[in-house]
Design a protein around this motif. Structure first.
Motif, short mmCIF file in Angstrom:
data_model
loop_
_atom_site.label_atom_id
_atom_site.label_comp_id
_atom_site.label_asym_id
_atom_site.label_seq_id
_atom_site.Cartn_x
_atom_site.Cartn_y
_atom_site.Cartn_z
N LEU A 24 0.83 -1.20 0.00
CA LEU A 24 0.00 0.00 0.00
C LEU A 24 0.87 1.25 0.00
O LEU A 24 0.53 2.26 -0.64
CB LEU A 24 -0.92 0.00 1.22
CG LEU A 24 -1.96 1.13 1.30
CD1 LEU A 24 -2.82 1.17 0.04
CD2 LEU A 24 -2.82 0.98 2.54
N ILE A 143 -11.75 0.00 6.04
CA ILE A 143 -10.56 -0.08 5.19
C ILE A 143 -10.73 -1.14 4.11
O ILE A 143 -10.20 -1.03 3.01
CB ILE A 143 -9.30 -0.36 6.04
CG1 ILE A 143 -8.05 0.24 5.37
CG2 ILE A 143 -9.11 -1.82 6.31
CD1 ILE A 143 -7.98 1.72 5.36
N SER A 150 -11.12 1.45 -4.11
CA SER A 150 -9.90 1.81 -4.83
C SER A 150 -9.72 0.96 -6.09
O SER A 150 -9.28 1.46 -7.13
CB SER A 150 -8.67 1.64 -3.92
OG SER A 150 -8.67 2.59 -2.89
N THR A 184 -7.32 7.59 -1.36
CA THR A 184 -5.89 7.59 -1.04
C THR A 184 -5.61 8.46 0.17
O THR A 184 -4.82 8.09 1.05
CB THR A 184 -5.07 8.07 -2.24
OG1 THR A 184 -5.34 7.22 -3.37
CG2 THR A 184 -3.57 8.03 -1.93
N TYR A 187 -6.48 6.56 3.19
CA TYR A 187 -5.47 5.59 3.59
C TYR A 187 -4.37 6.26 4.41
O TYR A 187 -3.90 5.71 5.41
CB TYR A 187 -4.82 4.93 2.36
CG TYR A 187 -5.70 3.98 1.62
CD1 TYR A 187 -6.37 2.95 2.27
CD2 TYR A 187 -5.87 4.10 0.24
CE1 TYR A 187 -7.19 2.07 1.58
CE2 TYR A 187 -6.68 3.22 -0.46
CZ TYR A 187 -7.33 2.22 0.21
OH TYR A 187 -8.13 1.35 -0.48
#
Length: 222
Positions: A24, A143, A150, A184, A187
């Motif tokens: 990631l 998540i 994503s 993003t 994250y």
């Protein structure tokens, strides 16, 4: 004082966790290299810009300018590992029954807020929990949903013609690109909050994700 070993995280979960962390990171880094070529996003009120993603100094510091090709190459290779690892993790949680510890229960949002207040030192008592508390359940489930988002938005902007139906489902190319970027940012925020929480929890908690067990000290009853 006696000690007790509590087994917490299975080997498969630990492996996939530690694989996902660097993958990631590479995805975010390579995605930033790609974003540099058309960095249009900013936070602004009317004509007043509050913050631009990203300042020129950011690109120079991390040696990002003129590396679009590198970014695309890394991103399009590691996305397959990201997808495979995520798919295996989801399958593992369902097959092993670990999903029972991850899925938020009734009243999860209320209890999550109580956990936040406890972590901030405002609330003394921590809500009851099993393997994970309510806030962790919400965060870890979110998540996974973000990962799916994503992949969907990523393909929508990677192959907008070939999977035009998917791009249209995301609201069009520009919308899909914005959604991909927002995920993003999510994250990155998750990573920093998670890192702070790991530091706060201490070495014993970290050992659980490395070795699979925690050591609890118990007072002798004699």
């Amino acid at each position: 004082m006696a000690t007790k070993i509590i087994y917490k995280h299975p080997l498969a979960a630990r492996w996939m966790h530690w694989i996902n962390f660097p993958v990631l990171t590479i995805m975010i880094w390579s995605g930033t290299l790609i974003y540099w070529a058309n960095d249009v996003y900013a936070l602004q009120v009317g004509n007043f810009m509050l913050f631009k993603f990203y300042p020129e100094g950011f690109y120079k510091w991390f040696n990002i300018p003129y590396r679009l090709g590198d970014g695309m190459a890394y991103h399009f290779v590691f996305m397959w590992l990201f997808m495979l690892n995520g798919l295996l993790y989801v399958l593992y949680t369902f097959i092993s029954g670990e999903w029972r510890y991850l899925v938020p229960q009734k009243g999860a949002l209320k209890e999550s807020w109580q956990v936040v207040l406890h972590d901030l030192g405002i609330r003394k008592e921590l809500p009851s929990q099993t393997k994970y508390n309510a806030a962790q359940r919400v965060a870890y489930s979110a998540i996974i949903v973000m990962g799916v988002g994503s992949v969907i938005t990523g393909f929508a902007i990677y192959k907008p013609i070939q999977v035009g139906w998917l791009t249209a489902l995301c609201g069009g190319y520009e919308a899909a690109r914005a959604e991909h970027f927002i995920l993003t940012v999510g994250y990155v925020l998750f990573f920093f909050i998670h890192l702070v929480q790991v530091i706060r929890a201490g070495w014993n908690n970290f050992r659980g994700m490395v070795a699979g067990f925690e050591i609890v000290r118990e007072k002798d009853k004699s």
